[in-house]
Design an enzyme around this catalytic site. Structure first.
Site: not given
Ligand code: DOR
Ligand code: ZN
Length: 345
Positions: A14, A16, A100, A137, A175, A248
């Site tokens: 997981h 980004h 997701k 989520h 998470h 995450d």
């Molecule tokens: O802290 C987070 N940042 N939680 C999330 O669910 C998304 C993520 C983000 O995309 O910045």
């Molecule tokens: Zn995330």
């Protein structure tokens, strides 16, 4: 005392990457540590169709440093109007590894998320039939629910129902941050698992709010009380195949964190393995690290384990106070701290 640890190359289930210049800056950090990563689709606009995911995957691959082997695993952002045929086709063609579910407005770029879980029931039915993994989520968004209670409320209001109504749907509760989530995942069958981030193993909510407000420790779901952190640690090192690594990592530039309304997200990609390993070392569970980092994830997703290995060695690793990303400053998790392990070679 063990001073070197060689394990199968891990995966990050997981994270980004964002897009454009930020993406090009962060992909190498992950590719140096992990063989594969489940890439979140919350871009602006979100990755809602297979064709978008295929193009995004190409952009990510173009950012992988030469000589490094790394495979991005793409996800479909579910909306109230998800095209189940496109999702199924994308999964069959190997473009999508999972879909997701963001409750609308739960977190960064989730405005197009699902407004009511009932709206995606036909899609979930199709995913169950096609054996497509659902990543969740798990936070409710109702104003009257306290931010620290939103994960526990999501279990009772939504997740229990999804698991009951789609008993063969494979679900990753992403998470997790509470003992409630640990208990729920343990009580479910083999088709329900969870990822755990390094930050939720290291910090509780005091790290965000004591001695001043510390925006770089703010993410969603927000870190909870100490008892929850301890429950997560126990789950991570337990050896249960239901719990595996998912960082995450969520890069936001310093300017977007240090402001009146700072973004949620902790950028942990540069030293993710070292951060997790510190926890396993403190818990005297170095022998369980490989299964958490490299075995349980592929087993759950039905993918082969990686044949390559990596070695970590006990040595002081000073985490910089900031890094440069897209010509600006970004603050990594553990900024200014010294960790006790580092990647060898
Ligand atoms: O802290 C987070 N940042 N939680 C999330 O669910 C998304 C993520 C983000 O995309 O910045
Ligand atoms: Zn995330």
């Amino acid at each position: 005392m063990t001073d070197r640890l060689t394990i199968r190359r891990p995966d990050d289930w997981h994270l980004h990457f964002r897009d454009d210049e930020v993406m090009r800056g962060v992909v190498p950090y992950t590719a140096w540590q992990f063989a594969r990563a489940i890439v979140m689709p919350n871009l602006a606009p979100p990755v809602t169709h297979a064709a978008m995911a295929a193009q995004y995957r190409e952009r990510i691959l173009a950012a992988v440093p030469k000589g490094v082997r790394f495979t991005p695993l793409m996800t479909c952002y579910l909306t109230d109007d998800t095209d189940a045929d496109d999702l199924a086709r994308g999964a069959a063609e190997g473009i999508f590894t999972a879909a997701k579910l963001y409750p609308a407005n739960a977190t960064t770029n989730s405005a197009h998320g699902v407004s009511d879980v009932a709206r995606v029931y036909p899609v979930l039915e199709r995913m169950e039939a096609e054996d497509i993994v659902l990543c969740v989520h798990g936070e409710v968004t109702e104003d009257e629910i306290d931010v620290f209670d939103r994960e526990a409320a999501f279990i009772e209001r939504h997740l229990r129902g999804i698991v009951r109504d789609f008993p063969r749907l494979r679900v990753v509760f992403e998470h997790i941050t509470t003992s409630d989530a640990v208990r729920f995942v343990r009580e479910c069958g083999d088709g329900v698992a969870a990822t755990i981030t390094p930050q939720h193993l290291h910090i509780n909510r005091n790290a965000m709010l004591v001695g001043g407000i510390r925006p770089h420790n703010y993410c969603l779901p927000v870190a909870k009380r100490e008892e929850h952190r301890l429950a997560l640690r126990e789950a991570a090192v337990s050896g249960s195949p239901k719990f595996f690594l998912g960082t995450d990592s969520a890069p936001h530039l310093r300017s977007a964190k240090e402001t009146a309304c700072g973004c949620a997200g902790i950028f942990n990609a540069p030293f993710a393995l070292e951060s997790y390993l510190a926890v396993f070392d403190e818990e005297k569970a170095l022998d369980r690290f490989e299964s958490f980092a490299s075995i349980h994830g592929p087993a759950f997703y039905g993918l082969p384990v990686n044949e390559e290995t990596i070695t970590l060695e006990r040595a002081a690793l000073e985490v910089p106070g900031e890094l440069t990303l897209a010509g600006e400053s970004i603050v990594p998790f553990h900024a200014g701290e010294t960790l006790g392990w580092r990647l060898a070679g």
